[in-house]
Structures are given as structure tokens and as C-alpha cells.
Design an enzyme around this catalytic site. Structure first.
Site, PDB file in Angstrom:
ATOM      1  N   HIS A   1      -3.057 112.322   1.734  1.00 55.75           N
ATOM      2  CA  HIS A   1      -2.460 110.983   1.710  1.00 55.75           C
ATOM      3  C   HIS A   1      -1.420 110.936   2.816  1.00 55.75           C
ATOM      4  CE1 HIS A   1      -4.104 109.090  -2.028  1.00 55.75           C
ATOM      5  NE2 HIS A   1      -4.536 110.339  -2.172  1.00 55.75           N
TER       6      HIS A   1
ATOM      7  N   ARG B   1     -12.870 104.337  -4.676  1.00 56.41           N
ATOM      8  CA  ARG B   1     -12.298 104.991  -5.864  1.00 56.41           C
ATOM      9  C   ARG B   1     -10.784 105.157  -5.690  1.00 56.41           C
ATOM     10  NH1 ARG B   1      -9.091 109.164  -7.232  1.00 56.41           N
ATOM     11  NH2 ARG B   1     -10.168 110.546  -5.794  1.00 56.41           N
ATOM     12  N   ASP B   2     -10.373 106.109  -4.870  1.00 56.77           N
ATOM     13  CA  ASP B   2      -8.936 106.341  -4.688  1.00 56.77           C
ATOM     14  C   ASP B   2      -8.273 105.077  -4.141  1.00 56.77           C
ATOM     15  OD1 ASP B   2      -6.450 107.568  -4.345  1.00 56.77           O
ATOM     16  OD2 ASP B   2      -7.320 109.415  -3.587  1.00 56.77           O
TER      17      ASP B   2
ATOM     18  N   HIS C   1      -8.102 116.622   1.130  1.00 57.20           N
ATOM     19  CA  HIS C   1      -7.875 115.223   0.727  1.00 57.20           C
ATOM     20  C   HIS C   1      -6.387 114.930   0.918  1.00 57.20           C
ATOM     21  CE1 HIS C   1      -8.499 111.917  -2.455  1.00 57.20           C
ATOM     22  NE2 HIS C   1      -7.188 112.027  -2.431  1.00 57.20           N
TER      23      HIS C   1
ATOM     24  N   CYS D   1      -2.743 107.546  -6.467  1.00 56.75           N
ATOM     25  CA  CYS D   1      -2.915 107.754  -7.902  1.00 56.75           C
ATOM     26  C   CYS D   1      -1.914 106.890  -8.668  1.00 56.75           C
ATOM     27  CB  CYS D   1      -2.692 109.229  -8.238  1.00 56.75           C
ATOM     28  SG  CYS D   1      -2.690 109.542 -10.006  1.00 56.75           S
TER      29      CYS D   1
ATOM     30  N   ASN E   1      -4.392 106.926   1.180  1.00 56.72           N
ATOM     31  CA  ASN E   1      -5.077 108.093   1.766  1.00 56.72           C
ATOM     32  C   ASN E   1      -5.003 108.029   3.290  1.00 56.72           C
ATOM     33  OD1 ASN E   1      -6.590 107.346  -0.864  1.00 56.72           O
ATOM     34  ND2 ASN E   1      -7.341 109.397  -0.416  1.00 56.72           N
TER      35      ASN E   1
HETATM   36  N1  COA Z   1     -14.592 106.678 -20.145  1.00 57.75           N
HETATM   37  C1  COA Z   1     -14.500 105.653 -20.998  1.00 57.75           C
HETATM   38  N2  COA Z   1     -13.712 105.664 -22.080  1.00 57.75           N
HETATM   39  C2  COA Z   1     -12.997 106.767 -22.301  1.00 57.75           C
HETATM   40  C3  COA Z   1     -13.044 107.872 -21.449  1.00 57.75           C
HETATM   41  C4  COA Z   1     -13.889 107.802 -20.334  1.00 57.75           C
HETATM   42  N3  COA Z   1     -13.975 108.787 -19.456  1.00 57.75           N
HETATM   43  N4  COA Z   1     -12.237 108.811 -21.914  1.00 57.75           N
HETATM   44  C5  COA Z   1     -11.679 108.344 -23.046  1.00 57.75           C
HETATM   45  N5  COA Z   1     -12.138 107.107 -23.269  1.00 57.75           N
HETATM   46  C6  COA Z   1     -11.778 106.212 -24.347  1.00 57.75           C
HETATM   47  C7  COA Z   1     -12.013 106.816 -25.687  1.00 57.75           C
HETATM   48  O1  COA Z   1     -13.336 106.565 -26.105  1.00 57.75           O
HETATM   49  C8  COA Z   1     -10.973 106.102 -26.530  1.00 57.75           C
HETATM   50  O2  COA Z   1     -11.428 104.795 -26.782  1.00 57.75           O
HETATM   51  P1  COA Z   1     -10.933 103.973 -28.083  1.00 57.75           P
HETATM   52  O3  COA Z   1      -9.442 103.784 -27.906  1.00 57.75           O
HETATM   53  O4  COA Z   1     -11.696 102.705 -27.979  1.00 57.75           O
HETATM   54  O5  COA Z   1     -11.267 104.850 -29.231  1.00 57.75           O
HETATM   55  C9  COA Z   1      -9.811 105.972 -25.580  1.00 57.75           C
HETATM   56  O6  COA Z   1     -10.373 105.997 -24.268  1.00 57.75           O
HETATM   57  C10 COA Z   1      -8.774 107.057 -25.732  1.00 57.75           C
HETATM   58  O7  COA Z   1      -9.420 108.296 -25.649  1.00 57.75           O
HETATM   59  P2  COA Z   1      -8.630 109.680 -25.523  1.00 57.75           P
HETATM   60  O8  COA Z   1      -9.608 110.797 -25.474  1.00 57.75           O
HETATM   61  O9  COA Z   1      -7.547 109.720 -26.565  1.00 57.75           O
HETATM   62  O10 COA Z   1      -8.073 109.584 -24.102  1.00 57.75           O
HETATM   63  P3  COA Z   1      -6.617 109.296 -23.587  1.00 57.75           P
HETATM   64  O11 COA Z   1      -6.179 107.933 -23.958  1.00 57.75           O
HETATM   65  O12 COA Z   1      -5.707 110.442 -23.916  1.00 57.75           O
HETATM   66  O13 COA Z   1      -6.889 109.349 -22.026  1.00 57.75           O
HETATM   67  C11 COA Z   1      -8.137 110.105 -20.164  1.00 57.75           C
HETATM   68  C12 COA Z   1      -7.365 110.496 -21.393  1.00 57.75           C
HETATM   69  C13 COA Z   1      -8.367 111.339 -19.312  1.00 57.75           C
HETATM   70  C14 COA Z   1      -9.448 109.526 -20.554  1.00 57.75           C
HETATM   71  C15 COA Z   1      -7.348 109.041 -19.402  1.00 57.75           C
HETATM   72  O14 COA Z   1      -6.034 109.468 -19.265  1.00 57.75           O
HETATM   73  C16 COA Z   1      -7.936 108.746 -18.055  1.00 57.75           C
HETATM   74  O15 COA Z   1      -9.015 108.183 -17.917  1.00 57.75           O
HETATM   75  N6  COA Z   1      -7.201 109.105 -17.000  1.00 57.75           N
HETATM   76  C17 COA Z   1      -7.654 108.956 -15.651  1.00 57.75           C
HETATM   77  C18 COA Z   1      -6.557 108.424 -14.831  1.00 57.75           C
HETATM   78  C19 COA Z   1      -7.013 108.234 -13.413  1.00 57.75           C
HETATM   79  O16 COA Z   1      -8.086 107.768 -13.114  1.00 57.75           O
HETATM   80  N7  COA Z   1      -6.116 108.581 -12.481  1.00 57.75           N
HETATM   81  C20 COA Z   1      -6.352 108.410 -11.104  1.00 57.75           C
HETATM   82  C21 COA Z   1      -7.356 109.323 -10.541  1.00 57.75           C
HETATM   83  S1  COA Z   1      -6.716 110.892 -10.111  1.00 57.75           S
HETATM   84 ZN    ZN Z   2      -5.975 110.842  -3.656  1.00 53.05          ZN
END
Ligand code: COA
Ligand code: ZN
Length: 316
Positions: free
Chosen positions: A214, A19-20, A212, A245, A254
């Protein structure tokens, strides 16, 4: 007790490389290879494996196959398969995939939460409370990872009290079973780690606490030892030391699983991990990601992997 005397004490190493680790890579590792790697890591004795993320596939395309990964990993008793979950949409996908644990994520810093999750901490918290309720209805364990608990690359120091306040809300209002204090960009240092670890252990002795780290500034292993000294016994680590990240400026890998296992076993701790098997997996990881990994043990070998002496002729 000093961290320098292991005396057979069990330290739990939790693998986050799938994952990370992989979220920081440009190359998409084929699903079958992710599954084979997870199975090898379980064979090596890692009892908790964070196998993927149910985040938006637009945000992290290289982990878009999370459901297929969970469907392919051989389930075995004693191995907890965890997944990162940022919101309710992710939680629904995680339930459907049959995860053992949801690792909820939000940041202790407002700037990093906005950058990583595109919402305020208050909005994240409200959503994650619903996620935890959903998880509980399905009998799934809930852990929360608090990013930037030791500093934020945009805001600088994050006050210990601020971190404790978020811990309190997750323990008291959301009833999480575990908390992970994340040093997202390697800003933690040993005396700080000791103080925060002691404070959390003293206030919530029944909570499963994970640290956790890094290794961004070379303090990863020192921080692990400082946390052990303060009573911690669970650590996230990443095979090969890859990771970071994608939404935190300056993030790098990490703490490296094989480096932590190598060091702790030498010191007399019991990690329950087969280092030889782990090293073979780290070699394979290099092929999968297409570059050398940061691991010093992959480069140098274990401490007692000896080299041939020079022959008499060569000396003469
Ligand atoms: N899984 C799958 N699809 C997702 C989702 C999820 N968990 N969360 C949102 N979506 C989809 C929505 O269905 C929407 O799809 P569409 O464009 O086809 O309609 C789209 O993503 C946008 O949704 P929204 O709620 O507006 O989310 P966003 O674009 O503001 O993003 C997060 C918010 C949290 C979902 C996004 O920023 C994210 O996944 N971040 C994680 C980043 C990460 O993994 N960082 C490293 C780990 S710490
Ligand atoms: Zn991390």
C-alpha cells in the site's frame, strides 16, 4: 541483478482493485459495472484478477454480490479469477461460485487479526487449514495473504521471524501454492522488503511469492523495486490506486496498477499489460466510485503524452 535494468524480464501484475480497492469505498458499485470492469482488466492483459471477497456481507457490504460478480465475468484461458476467503463459510460460497483460486487471509499480527477477522491467529489458522482441504478436493488453487507482514498499525514492528514462522506453517502444514506478504497499512520500507523477500525466496524457492504494498507513506513503488532486486516477480496492485482494509486504522490505497506498469515498462520490464486500456479503465473507475482516484498517471498522463508548444503569438 539491479532492479533498474529490466532486460525484458516478465513481472506479473495481479489486479486487486475489485476486492482490496472497492472494499474501501462507501459507494456500492453496481454488479454489472464490476463485471464489465473485470472483463476490461482481463482485456488489458492482467492474468490474475482478485474479483471479490467471500467474507461476511455484514463486515463488507459493498462486496456482498461476490457470487453474482463471479457468475458474470467471462472466463478465458490464462486468466485466473481469485477471491478472498476468511473462513469455511466463505470457502463454500467460493466453491459454488467457481473461483479459480482461493486467497486465504489472516494477519501476522494478533491485534490486526482480532480487529479484521474477530478471532485469534490460532483460530484463523485452524479454520484456514480446513478451507485449504476443501479447496484441494475441488481442484482449486490456494494462496494465503499474510496481512501486516511489514508492521501492524496497533503493535508496531512485526518480527521477520514471526512472519517466516507463519509462512512455514502454511507451506508445510497446509501445502499452499502461493504466499502473499501484505503491507496492509504502508509500513514497509525498501531495506526491510529486501530482507524479507530474500529470506522467503531462499527458504521456499518453489512457492509462488507475491508482494502486496500500500502506498500509504509514499514508499509503494520503491518497495516494488526493492522486492524485484531481491528476486520477486509478482505484485498485487489496484487500478487507480484505491483500496485499504476497513479494519486497519489509517489504511489507504494499494500501489496503483497503472503507475507500476508505467514505471516498470519504462525500465524495460515486460508486464504484458496494455497501459492505454488500463488508463481508460481507471477513468471509468473514477465515475464508478464517484471521486478522483490517487493515480498520478490519471492526473499527469504518461511520460511522453506531450502538450502543445505555445503558439508564436502567445510567446510574442
Ligand atoms: N460469508 C457469508 N456469511 C458469513 C461468512 C462468510 N464468509 N462468515 C460468517 N458469516 C455469517 C454467519 O453465517 C453469521 O450469520 P448470521 O448472523 O446470519 O447467523 C454471521 O456472519 C456471523 O458469523 P461469525 O462466524 O460469528 O462471524 P463473525 O461475525 O465473527 O465474523 C468473519 C468473522 C471472518 C466472517 C468476519 O469478520 C469477516 O468477514 N471479516 C472479513 C473482513 C474483511 O473483509 N476485511 C478486509 C479484507 S483483509
Ligand atoms: Zn491490501
Amino acid at each position: 541483478m539491479s532492479a533498474f535494468i529490466g532486460s525484458g524480464r516478465r513481472i506479473h501484475i495481479q489486479e486487486v482493485g475489485l476486492r482490496d480497492g472497492l472494499q474501501a469505498e462507501c459507494r456500492f458499485v453496481p454488479t454489472a459495472d464490476k463485471i464489465a470492469l473485470a472483463d476490461t482488466l482481463a482485456d488489458a492483459g492482467l492474468a490474475k484478477i482478485e474479483a471479490s471477497s467471500f467474507v461476511s456481507p455484514k463486515a463488507v457490504p459493498v462486496l456482498a454480490d461476490a457470487a453474482e460478480v463471479f457468475a458474470g465475468i467471462a472466463r478465458r484461458p490464462g486468466v485466473v479469477l481469485s477471491a478472498l476467503v476468511p473462513n469455511l463459510r466463505g470457502a463454500e460460497r467460493a466453491v459454488a461460485a467457481g473461483v479459480d483460486e482461493m486467497n486465504l487471509v489472516m494477519s501476522a499480527s494478533e491485534s490486526h487479526n482480532l480487529s479484521n477477522l474477530r478471532m485469534t491467529r490460532a483460530a484463523s489458522f485452524a479454520g484456514l487449514a480446513d478451507v485449504a482441504a476443501l479447496a484441494r478436493r475441488h481442484g482449486i488453487r490456494v494462496n494465503v495473504s499474510l496481512s501486516c507482514s511489514f508492521g501492524c498499525p496497533m503493535e508496531g514492528d512485526v518480527a521477520q521471524q514471526q512472519v517466516l514462522d507463519w509462512c512455514a506453517r502454511f507451506v508445510d502444514d497446509v501445502n499452499v501454492q502461493g504466499i502473499t506478504l501484505c503491507d496492509t497499512t504502508g509500513m514497509a520500507y525498501p531495506t526491510q522488503v529486501r530482507a524479507l523477500t530474500e529470506a522467503v525466496r531462499a527458504r521456499w524457492p518453489g512457492i509462488e511469492l507475491t508482494l502486496h504494498f500500500h502506498n500509504t507513506r509514499g514508499m509503494g513503488l520503491a518497495n516494488v523495486l526493492a522486492a524485484i532486486d531481491a528476486g520477486a516477480e509478482r505484485f498485487d496492485a489496484s487500478l487507480g490506486g484505491i483500496g485499504g482494509c476497513p479494519y486497519a486504522p489509517g489504511a489507504t490505497g494499494n500501489v496503483c496498477t497503472e503507475e507500476v506498469v508505467h514505471a516498470l515498462e519504462l525500465m524495460g520490464y515486460d508486464t504484458g499489460v496494455d497501459l492505454a486500456l488500463l488508463l481508460r479503465a481507471a477513468m471509468r473507475l473514477q465515475e464508478l466510485v464517484g471521486h478522483d482516484v490517487p493515480s498520478q498517471i490519471v492526473k499527469a498522463g504518461r511520460r511522453l503524452d506531450l502538450h502543445p508548444r505555445p503558439s508564436a503569438q502567445a510567446v510574442a
